[in-house]
Structures are given as structure tokens and as C-alpha cells.
Write an enzyme that holds these catalytic residues in place. Structure first.
Site, PDB file in Angstrom:
ATOM      1  N   LYS A 126     -13.245   0.269 -10.478  1.00 32.45           N
ATOM      2  CA  LYS A 126     -13.081   1.054  -9.239  1.00 32.45           C
ATOM      3  C   LYS A 126     -13.498   0.153  -8.094  1.00 32.45           C
ATOM      4  O   LYS A 126     -14.289  -0.776  -8.271  1.00 32.45           O
ATOM      5  CB  LYS A 126     -13.977   2.296  -9.272  1.00 32.45           C
ATOM      6  CG  LYS A 126     -13.579   3.377  -8.299  1.00 32.45           C
ATOM      7  CD  LYS A 126     -12.478   4.275  -8.843  1.00 32.45           C
ATOM      8  CE  LYS A 126     -11.947   5.222  -7.796  1.00 32.45           C
ATOM      9  NZ  LYS A 126     -11.028   6.198  -8.366  1.00 32.45           N
ATOM     10  N   ASP A 166      -6.808   5.817  -4.080  1.00 33.39           N
ATOM     11  CA  ASP A 166      -7.787   6.899  -4.242  1.00 33.39           C
ATOM     12  C   ASP A 166      -7.944   7.486  -2.840  1.00 33.39           C
ATOM     13  O   ASP A 166      -7.051   7.302  -1.985  1.00 33.39           O
ATOM     14  CB  ASP A 166      -9.115   6.357  -4.810  1.00 33.39           C
ATOM     15  CG  ASP A 166     -10.083   7.484  -5.233  1.00 33.39           C
ATOM     16  OD1 ASP A 166      -9.832   8.112  -6.269  1.00 33.39           O
ATOM     17  OD2 ASP A 166     -11.071   7.744  -4.521  1.00 33.39           O
ATOM     18  N   THR A 209      -1.183  12.829 -10.500  1.00 33.83           N
ATOM     19  CA  THR A 209      -2.522  13.408 -10.661  1.00 33.83           C
ATOM     20  C   THR A 209      -2.458  14.922 -10.459  1.00 33.83           C
ATOM     21  O   THR A 209      -2.971  15.691 -11.278  1.00 33.83           O
ATOM     22  CB  THR A 209      -3.520  12.758  -9.690  1.00 33.83           C
ATOM     23  OG1 THR A 209      -3.420  11.344  -9.826  1.00 33.83           O
ATOM     24  CG2 THR A 209      -4.941  13.192  -9.978  1.00 33.83           C
ATOM     25  N   ASN A 240      -3.322  13.701  -1.447  1.00 32.06           N
ATOM     26  CA  ASN A 240      -2.340  13.449  -2.497  1.00 32.06           C
ATOM     27  C   ASN A 240      -2.471  14.418  -3.673  1.00 32.06           C
ATOM     28  O   ASN A 240      -1.496  15.042  -4.096  1.00 32.06           O
ATOM     29  CB  ASN A 240      -2.496  11.984  -2.962  1.00 32.06           C
ATOM     30  CG  ASN A 240      -1.666  11.691  -4.184  1.00 32.06           C
ATOM     31  OD1 ASN A 240      -2.142  11.799  -5.300  1.00 32.06           O
ATOM     32  ND2 ASN A 240      -0.415  11.354  -3.980  1.00 32.06           N
TER      33      ASN A 240
END
Ligand code: NDP
Length: 453
Positions: A126, A166, A209, A240
Site C-alpha cells: 500500500k 484508493d 470494488t 468510486n
């Protein structure tokens, strides 16, 4: 708390001070693994969990950039390369003022388990920056992304580490980051996922997602012979994940009645239909406005200001059947969880990473509702990122239907893997333990195979 977990947490807290989100994520996993470690002394003697907690590598760097007025700014960039036992590091980049080392370590740690659950060969990582894209022009965002990638490119690569988006990193940012990578490295490769459709992106990646979170809820409901049809749903966030969760909910006949951003939330008792969702997408993705405009446009709805530091978040106090937290970490606390249970919410499928506090999770699990933790329920995004990597390697693109079909199969497989692992380790129906155990064992066995590295 079990003795082993208590000793481990003492060590983790001492070694990683001022990283509460990282402690929270580690503790939850360690508690789920008590019976696994009892039954598998080989994991304990090889100190697998202790090694998984320590990132393989942490890169922290300066990101200087110039704004439209000519002023110089300095932000901090990070990449946490957490675990590569089952594949190249993989995980998103977050651009948000709250970003710090502890938050990214929690996200990277969770990502290891999530990626393992997807059945695809991806390690965990990440990264991101405390840069705030909000209110910045496209040119400023581009200059920031170029400066960020000028350093990051030394550490990533299609077989090493493959970042994605992200919070604060969507298609626009991935484009600028990819452009700079290509320019500096002089290579057109699948080094990032979430790319544009004409330059290596996968169909369904933007949707993945949000769609996946809803597919996971559908699987959970099916275990009780139920479906999403007619269910009233609370959704938080309006980025998103939230947008595509609502799109899929509409398609499956459910009724989403809330959305939020960092300023507050809207409640629309009539439900957010396709036309209202199109307004939200334009507002958030193009005009980059605030969610309060929804209530101005659709007068049957109301806007309420919120502050996540307050003792409860009123979004969660509306009666509903299902909840899809899709904004950020710790947005549901113990009080919110209690209110939701009192209001008969019986499905929680997490789009965001760790949106529920540890006490909130305890309440959901104790109440035996259908609670799908983020590392299982939101794994659809990284799963389709894995499919994007596969398509890039083949230099080929699958059709929309094919990717969506694979996504549905992966979400169903993750769901059964969670239930199966929970059952095997005496926690039937507990998706938290199931996700942690199933995600852990594949990585742990791979680490055993690869020796002490
Ligand atoms: P976006 O940036 O597109 O949207 C984030 C949304 O959450 C925005 O509405 C934002 O409000 C809101 N938000 C962010 N931080 C806060 C905060 N501190 N308080 C209140 N609201 C906040 O991000 P995504 O939709 O991509 O990500 C949402 C969540 O899903 C994150 O937890 C992320 O880690 C997780 N996730 C995302 C994946 C993906 O593929 N994108 C994959 C797996 C998980 P505002 O507009 O005001 O900033």
C-alpha cells in the site's frame, strides 16, 4: 485476551508507537488465529505471524511540487511493501491529508490477507501521500503525480510491485502516474492497475470494488435463502466504491437511501435511482463538488452535516436492512453498531477498509448478523486488478461480460473460503475469523516453503 495475543500486541505497540489503526488491524487478525496457531505449531515456531507484521520494506520520500501560483509545497510519499510470499506486492495508493505511516501499514497488512483470498497470485502493499487533491487544479494534480512517480518508479515494476488507486487516486491520477513512469523508465508495461481502457486498463475495474461488495452481500443473503430485492440499504461515501455499489444495488432491485462525503450525508427516502446516481457521478467525478448539492437538486432528500470525530454518525441511525460502509476507516463505532442492530440492520458488507471499530465488529459478530469484513467483501477491486495484470501479460483484453463473470465467481469463492475456514476452526458463520484464517494460511504455507526470508 489470549496470552500469546497479549504478548504479541505488547511487542507490536512498543515497536510501532502512535500507529493505532495498525495495532487495531493486527489485533483483530491475531485474535482470529489463536486456534490456527494452536493446531499448527510449525507456524508459531517459524514465527510466521511475527514476520507478516513486519513489512518487507518501507519506502518514505519527499515529494516537492509547485502550485499554480508558483509556491513550492512539500508532501511526504510512502510505499509499504508488506509481503511478497505469493506474488508481487499489490495494493492501492491513497492521497489524503490523513495519510501517515500507521494508516498505510494497516492498509498494507489487510491487503496481504485480502489478496490471498482472491485466489490470484498477488502479495500485499500500500502507499500514498498526505497530499490533498481536493480544490487543486488538474495541472497541480499532474505536477504532484509526476513528482511522486519520479521517486516511486525506482521501487515498483510489473513483476515487483504494482500499485493501483484508493481514496483520492482515481483514473485521472493513475493516468498522470503512468505517463510519468513510462517517460522515466521508457517502458510500456502493466506497472499500475486501474489504467484507462485504451492504454491497458481492464473493463469492469472501475466498477469492481462496488459491484463486488454487493455480490458478497448477495452470497451472504443466499445462505439464509434471501436476496437483495426490495432491501433498504444505507451506503456511505460517494466516491468510486459507493457509486458502483449503488449502481449494482439498483440493478438487483434494492433501494439505497443514503450517501456521504467528508462534509456530511444525504438521506433520500425515495431511494437513489439511476438518474440520481448519474447526477452524483457527474458531481463527484467531473465537477468535484460536495454531496450537499444532491439535496439541493432533489428536494425530497435532506443533507445533514457530520463529523466522524463525534460520538456517533447519524447516517447509521436510519432504519434499514443492509449497510454498505464505503467511505473510510472507523466510520462505524460501537454506538453506531448498536443503533444499527436496534434498527434491525442484518447485513453489513464493507466496501471501505476497516470501516467498523473493533467494538463495533464485536457487536455485529455477537449478534450473528451477516457481517462481511472489508478484507473479504471489498476484494473485488484488487481481484479485477489481478485480472488486469493477467490481460496485460497476454497483451489481450477480455469483454465486459467475461470480466464481470470472473468477478462474480471470485466473490462467490471468497465467500465460501471464509465460511469453510470458519467452520473448520470452530467459528461457524463468523466471516471475520473465516477471512483472516483463509487469507493467512495460504501466505503462511508459502512462507514456510520459502524459508526464513
Ligand atoms: P474515493 O476517493 O473515490 O471516495 C472516498 C469517499 O469517502 C468520498 O466520498 C470521501 O469524501 C469519503 N471520505 C474519505 N475520507 C473520509 C473521511 N475521513 N471522513 C468522511 N468521509 C471520507 O475512494 P474509494 O471509493 O476508492 O475508497 C473508499 C474506501 O474503499 C476506502 O476505505 C478504500 O480504502 C476502500 N477500497 C477502495 C478500493 C478501490 O478499488 N477503489 C478497493 C478496496 C477498498 P470526500 O469526497 O469529501 O473526500
Amino acid at each position: 485476551m489470549n496470552n500469546h495475543v497479549a504478548a504479541l500486541m505488547e511487542d507490536v505497540t512498543a515497536k510501532n508507537p502512535a500507529e493505532p489503526e495498525f495495532h487495531q488491524a493486527v489485533k483483530e487478525v491475531a485474535e482470529s488465529l489463536v486456534s490456527v496457531l494452536d493446531r499448527h505449531p510449525e507456524y508459531r515456531s517459524a514465527r510466521i505471524l511475527e514476520r507478516m507484521i513486519e513489512p518487507e520494506r518501507v519506502v518514505m520520500f519527499r515529494v516537492p511540487w509547485v502550485d499554480d501560483q508558483g509556491s513550492v509545497h512539500v508532501n511526504r510519499g510512502f510505499r509499504i511493501e508488506m509481503n511478497s510470499a505469493i506474488g508481487p506486492y499489490k495494493g492501492g495508493l491513497r492521497f489524503h491529508p490523513s495519510v501517515n505511516l500507521g494508516i498505510l501499514k494497516f492498509l498494507a497488512f489487510e491487503q496481504v490477507f485480502k489478496n490471498s483470498l482472491t485466489t490470484l497470485p498477488m502479495g500485499g502493499g500500500k502507499g500514498g501521500s498526505d497530499f490533498n487533491p481536493k480544490g487543486r487544479s488538474d495541472q497541480e494534480v499532474m505536477r504532484f503525480c509526476q513528482s511522486f512517480m519520479t521517486e516511486l518508479q525506482r521501487h515498483i515494476g510489473p513483476n515487483t510491485d504494482v500499485p493501483a488507486g484508493d481514496i483520492g487516486v482515481g483514473g485521472r491520477e493513475i493516468g498522470y502516474l503512468f505517463g510519468q513512469y513510462k517517460r522515466v523508465v521508457n517502458e510500456f508495461t502493466g506497472v499500475l492497475t486501474g489504467k484507462g481502457i485504451h492504454w491497458g486498463g481492464s473493463l469492469i475495474r472501475p466498477e469492481a470494488t462496488g459491484y463486488g461488495v454487493v455480490y458478497f452481500a448477495k452470497e451472504m443473503l443466499a445462505t439464509r435463502g434471501d436476496s437483495l430485492k426490495g432491501k433498504k440499504c444505507l451506503v456511505s461515501g460517494s466516491g468510486n466504491v459507493a457509486q458502483y455499489a449503488v449502481e449494482k444495488l439498483i440493478e438487483l432491485g434494492a433501494k439505497a437511501i443514503t450517501l456521504s462525503d467528508s462534509s456530511g450525508y444525504i438521506h433520500d427516502p425515495d431511494g437513489i435511482d439511476a438518474e440520481k446516481l448519474a447526477f452524483v457521478m457527474d458531481l463527484k467525478n467531473k465537477r468535484r463538488g460536495r454531496i450537499r448539492e444532491y439535496a439541493e437538486k432533489f428536494p425530497a432528500s435532506t443533507f445533514t452535516e457530520t463529523d466522524l470525530s463525534k460520538d456517533h454518525n447519524p447516517l447509521w441511525s436510519h432504519p434499514a436492512d443492509c449497510a454498505f460502509p464505503c467511505a473510510t476507516q472507523n466510520e462505524i463505532n460501537a454506538k453506531d453498531a448498536a443503533t444499527m442492530l436496534a434498527n434491525k440492520v442484518f447485513v453489513v458488507s464493507e466496501g471501505a477498509n476497516m470501516p467498523t471499530s473493533a467494538e463495533g465488529v464485536e457487536r455485529f459478530v455477537a449478534a450473528k448478523i451477516l457481517y462481511g469484513p472489508g478484507k473479504a467483501a471489498n476484494a473485488g477491486g484488487v481481484a479485477v486488478s489481478g485480472l488486469e495484470m493477467a490481460q496485460n501479460s497476454m497483451r489481450y483484453s477480455w469483454h465486459r461480460e467475461e470480466v464481470d463473470q470472473r468477478l462474480q465467481v471470485i466473490m462467490a469463492d471468497i465467500h465460501s473460503a471464509c465460511l469453510e475456514a470458519a467452520e473448520r476452526f470452530d467459528a461457524p458463520g463468523n466471516y471475520v475469523d473465516g477471512a483472516n484464517i483463509a487469507g493467512f494460511m495460504k501466505v503462511a504455507d508459502s512462507m514456510l516453503d520459502q524459508g526464513i526470508v
